[in-house]
Scaffold this motif. Structure first.
Motif, PDB file in Angstrom:
ATOM      1  N   SER A 182      29.295  39.933  50.600  1.00 48.95           N
ATOM      2  CA  SER A 182      30.032  40.512  50.250  1.00 48.95           C
ATOM      3  C   SER A 182      31.697  41.439  49.741  1.00 48.95           C
ATOM      4  CB  SER A 182      30.308  42.752  50.927  1.00 48.95           C
ATOM      5  OG  SER A 182      30.637  42.054  52.603  1.00 48.95           O
ATOM      6  N   LEU A 183      32.111  40.311  50.221  1.00 46.51           N
ATOM      7  CA  LEU A 183      33.798  40.437  49.870  1.00 46.51           C
ATOM      8  C   LEU A 183      33.483  39.272  48.410  1.00 46.51           C
ATOM      9  CD1 LEU A 183      35.465  39.451  52.363  1.00 46.51           C
ATOM     10  CD2 LEU A 183      35.413  41.776  51.481  1.00 46.51           C
ATOM     11  N   PHE A 184      32.478  38.247  48.450  1.00 45.68           N
ATOM     12  CA  PHE A 184      32.304  37.039  46.978  1.00 45.68           C
ATOM     13  C   PHE A 184      31.804  39.059  46.146  1.00 45.68           C
ATOM     14  CE2 PHE A 184      32.898  33.671  49.911  1.00 45.68           C
ATOM     15  CZ  PHE A 184      34.144  33.575  48.714  1.00 45.68           C
ATOM     16  N   THR A 185      30.687  39.125  46.459  1.00 44.12           N
ATOM     17  CA  THR A 185      29.760  39.605  45.507  1.00 44.12           C
ATOM     18  C   THR A 185      31.065  41.408  44.834  1.00 44.12           C
ATOM     19  OG1 THR A 185      28.580  40.228  46.383  1.00 44.12           O
ATOM     20  CG2 THR A 185      27.792  42.065  45.729  1.00 44.12           C
ATOM     21  N   ALA A 186      31.757  41.993  45.995  1.00 47.01           N
ATOM     22  CA  ALA A 186      32.733  43.237  45.360  1.00 47.01           C
ATOM     23  C   ALA A 186      33.448  42.191  44.444  1.00 47.01           C
ATOM     24  CB  ALA A 186      33.838  43.757  46.471  1.00 47.01           C
ATOM     25  N   ALA A 187      34.259  41.284  44.421  1.00 49.25           N
ATOM     26  CA  ALA A 187      35.430  40.952  43.381  1.00 49.25           C
ATOM     27  C   ALA A 187      34.241  39.968  42.675  1.00 49.25           C
ATOM     28  CB  ALA A 187      35.315  38.944  44.591  1.00 49.25           C
ATOM     29  N   LEU A 188      33.765  40.010  42.244  1.00 46.08           N
ATOM     30  CA  LEU A 188      32.872  39.863  40.964  1.00 46.08           C
ATOM     31  C   LEU A 188      32.291  40.841  40.142  1.00 46.08           C
ATOM     32  CD1 LEU A 188      29.434  36.921  41.395  1.00 46.08           C
ATOM     33  CD2 LEU A 188      32.250  36.605  40.791  1.00 46.08           C
ATOM     34  N   ALA A 189      32.491  42.028  41.033  1.00 44.93           N
ATOM     35  CA  ALA A 189      32.803  43.744  40.468  1.00 44.93           C
ATOM     36  C   ALA A 189      33.388  43.912  39.430  1.00 44.93           C
ATOM     37  CB  ALA A 189      32.099  44.884  41.275  1.00 44.93           C
ATOM     38  N   THR A 190      35.204  43.121  39.865  1.00 47.65           N
ATOM     39  CA  THR A 190      36.473  43.225  39.220  1.00 47.65           C
ATOM     40  C   THR A 190      36.042  42.659  37.954  1.00 47.65           C
ATOM     41  OG1 THR A 190      37.331  42.118  40.727  1.00 47.65           O
ATOM     42  CG2 THR A 190      36.743  44.015  41.690  1.00 47.65           C
ATOM     43  N   VAL A 191      35.588  42.064  37.584  1.00 50.82           N
ATOM     44  CA  VAL A 191      35.722  41.040  36.830  1.00 50.82           C
ATOM     45  C   VAL A 191      34.434  41.759  35.484  1.00 50.82           C
ATOM     46  CG1 VAL A 191      35.472  38.338  36.196  1.00 50.82           C
ATOM     47  CG2 VAL A 191      36.375  38.996  38.405  1.00 50.82           C
ATOM     48  N   PRO A 192      35.411  41.469  34.054  1.00 54.87           N
ATOM     49  CA  PRO A 192      34.205  41.807  33.390  1.00 54.87           C
ATOM     50  C   PRO A 192      32.789  40.609  33.308  1.00 54.87           C
ATOM     51  CG  PRO A 192      36.457  41.446  32.608  1.00 54.87           C
ATOM     52  CD  PRO A 192      37.673  41.296  33.907  1.00 54.87           C
ATOM     53  N   GLU A 193      32.041  41.594  32.516  1.00 53.34           N
ATOM     54  CA  GLU A 193      30.468  40.989  32.311  1.00 53.34           C
ATOM     55  C   GLU A 193      31.123  39.483  31.635  1.00 53.34           C
ATOM     56  OE1 GLU A 193      26.254  42.336  31.033  1.00 53.34           O
ATOM     57  OE2 GLU A 193      27.574  43.847  30.422  1.00 53.34           O
ATOM     58  N   ALA A 194      30.580  38.817  32.850  1.00 57.65           N
ATOM     59  CA  ALA A 194      29.591  37.540  31.990  1.00 57.65           C
ATOM     60  C   ALA A 194      31.205  36.284  32.141  1.00 57.65           C
ATOM     61  CB  ALA A 194      29.348  37.557  31.109  1.00 57.65           C
ATOM     62  N   GLU A 195      32.396  37.483  32.743  1.00 61.12           N
ATOM     63  CA  GLU A 195      33.205  36.261  32.508  1.00 61.12           C
ATOM     64  C   GLU A 195      32.744  35.269  33.818  1.00 61.12           C
ATOM     65  OE1 GLU A 195      38.173  35.745  33.260  1.00 61.12           O
ATOM     66  OE2 GLU A 195      37.366  37.823  32.979  1.00 61.12           O
ATOM     67  N   VAL A 196      33.030  33.862  33.369  1.00 64.10           N
ATOM     68  CA  VAL A 196      33.484  32.189  34.509  1.00 64.10           C
ATOM     69  C   VAL A 196      34.025  33.235  35.661  1.00 64.10           C
ATOM     70  CG1 VAL A 196      32.982  30.448  35.057  1.00 64.10           C
ATOM     71  CG2 VAL A 196      32.602  30.700  32.931  1.00 64.10           C
ATOM     72  N   VAL A 197      33.475  32.441  36.986  1.00 68.23           N
ATOM     73  CA  VAL A 197      34.293  32.829  38.117  1.00 68.23           C
ATOM     74  C   VAL A 197      34.355  31.745  38.969  1.00 68.23           C
ATOM     75  CG1 VAL A 197      35.208  34.488  40.094  1.00 68.23           C
ATOM     76  CG2 VAL A 197      34.320  35.568  38.111  1.00 68.23           C
ATOM     77  N   LEU A 198      35.317  31.080  39.204  1.00 66.81           N
ATOM     78  CA  LEU A 198      35.207  29.609  40.282  1.00 66.81           C
ATOM     79  C   LEU A 198      35.661  30.400  41.881  1.00 66.81           C
ATOM     80  CD1 LEU A 198      36.903  27.013  38.117  1.00 66.81           C
ATOM     81  CD2 LEU A 198      34.817  27.738  38.154  1.00 66.81           C
ATOM     82  N   ALA A 199      35.256  30.045  42.656  1.00 59.69           N
ATOM     83  CA  ALA A 199      35.485  29.920  43.932  1.00 59.69           C
ATOM     84  C   ALA A 199      35.851  28.270  44.186  1.00 59.69           C
ATOM     85  CB  ALA A 199      34.247  30.468  44.941  1.00 59.69           C
ATOM     86  N   THR A 200      36.537  27.176  45.750  1.00 56.79           N
ATOM     87  CA  THR A 200      36.607  27.072  45.971  1.00 56.79           C
ATOM     88  C   THR A 200      36.401  26.857  47.695  1.00 56.79           C
ATOM     89  OG1 THR A 200      38.955  26.923  45.951  1.00 56.79           O
ATOM     90  CG2 THR A 200      37.590  25.209  44.238  1.00 56.79           C
ATOM     91  N   THR A 201      35.870  26.153  48.332  1.00 61.38           N
ATOM     92  CA  THR A 201      35.846  26.448  49.748  1.00 61.38           C
ATOM     93  C   THR A 201      35.790  24.689  50.391  1.00 61.38           C
ATOM     94  OG1 THR A 201      32.502  26.078  50.013  1.00 61.38           O
ATOM     95  CG2 THR A 201      33.302  27.879  49.339  1.00 61.38           C
ATOM     96  N   PRO A 202      36.451  24.261  51.386  1.00 59.27           N
ATOM     97  CA  PRO A 202      36.925  23.180  52.004  1.00 59.27           C
ATOM     98  C   PRO A 202      35.102  23.010  52.364  1.00 59.27           C
ATOM     99  CG  PRO A 202      37.944  24.873  53.018  1.00 59.27           C
ATOM    100  CD  PRO A 202      36.868  26.066  52.166  1.00 59.27           C
ATOM    101  N   VAL A 203      35.323  21.303  51.889  1.00 55.71           N
ATOM    102  CA  VAL A 203      33.048  20.642  52.575  1.00 55.71           C
ATOM    103  C   VAL A 203      33.358  21.323  53.795  1.00 55.71           C
ATOM    104  CG1 VAL A 203      34.292  19.058  50.799  1.00 55.71           C
ATOM    105  CG2 VAL A 203      34.227  18.544  52.409  1.00 55.71           C
TER     106      VAL A 203
END
Length: 228
Positions: A176-197
């Motif tokens: 839900s936090l990742f989804t909420a973060a995407l809602a704060t970013v303009p539509e269709a702007e590329v957003v990255l995330a990195t997670t430890p393997v």
């Protein structure tokens, strides 16, 4: 040309950013077993970015192509081999953890749930760590006494990147936090995330929150002052 609502876009102009924009549209590098080198996007940080069958080396040009070949740089298996990474970082450098690289598009919905601006969290250790590898940091969080934290900033290749720190446990909280973060970013702007393997929980949360794995990334620096 102005991007339509469905075309991925980013304000970042680094060559790797353009490649990542293409990947967001489904256009991956050719799996040719080769590597491509580009300049680092900021002077204090270098990176190896691995896709299926092709590697991007964002390294300084004081290391020659022949030296990279001698280290064993490859576009196939092992782009993050210890020999390559330690050779580039040097004996006094800093090497970050191997990370899964994920991509999503901003939704621009504005429905960020419980997230509000939290400049008071700027000195939190999670935020301080993000500042070492990203620029133009924006800190969001919940209003709890021990808040969940979302950090947005210009990360890999200067592209917008998000990370989350889940303070409260609960089914689907990270997603839900990742989804909420995407809602704060303009539509269709590329957003990255990195997670430890090795962190399957945060990886699955990112995927459930709208991201998809596209490759891997290894950040490093040959500057001792960059050590965490």
């Amino acid at each position: 040309m102005t991007a339509t609502a469905t075309e991925p876009w980013t304000t970042a102009r680094h060559p790797l950013a353009r490649l990542l924009r293409g990947v967001a549209a489904g256009q991956f590098p050719q799996a040719d077993g080769a590597w491509t080198r580009v300049s680092p996007w900021i002077p204090t940080l270098q990176a190896i970015v691995g896709f299926t069958g092709h590697t991007i080396l964002a390294v300084t040009y004081d290391v020659s192509d022949d030296a990279l070949i001698d280290m064993g740089a490859t576009g196939n298996e092992g782009p993050f081999s210890a020999r390559v990474v330690t050779g580039l970082a040097g004996a006094t450098g800093w090497i970050g953890p191997q990370q899964v690289l994920l991509s999503a598009l901003g939704t621009g919905s504005g429905n960020s749930g419980e997230l509000v601006a939290r400049p008071d969290l700027a000195r939190h250790p999670f935020v301080e760590n993000a500042k070492r590898i990203r620029q133009d940091i924006q800190v969001l969080g919940t209003t709890d006494a021990e808040p969940d934290i979302v950090v947005l900033g210009r990360g890999v290749a200067g592209v917008r990147e998000v990370s989350v720190h889940v303070q409260r446990t609960g089914h689907g909280r990270g997603a839900s936090l990742f989804t909420a973060a995407l809602a704060t970013v303009p539509e269709a702007e590329v957003v990255l995330a990195t997670t430890p393997v090795n962190d399957g929980h945060i990886l699955s949360s990112a995927i459930a929150g709208g991201f998809r794995p596209i490759g891997g990334v290894q950040l490093f620096s040959n500057r001792p002052e960059h050590k965490l």
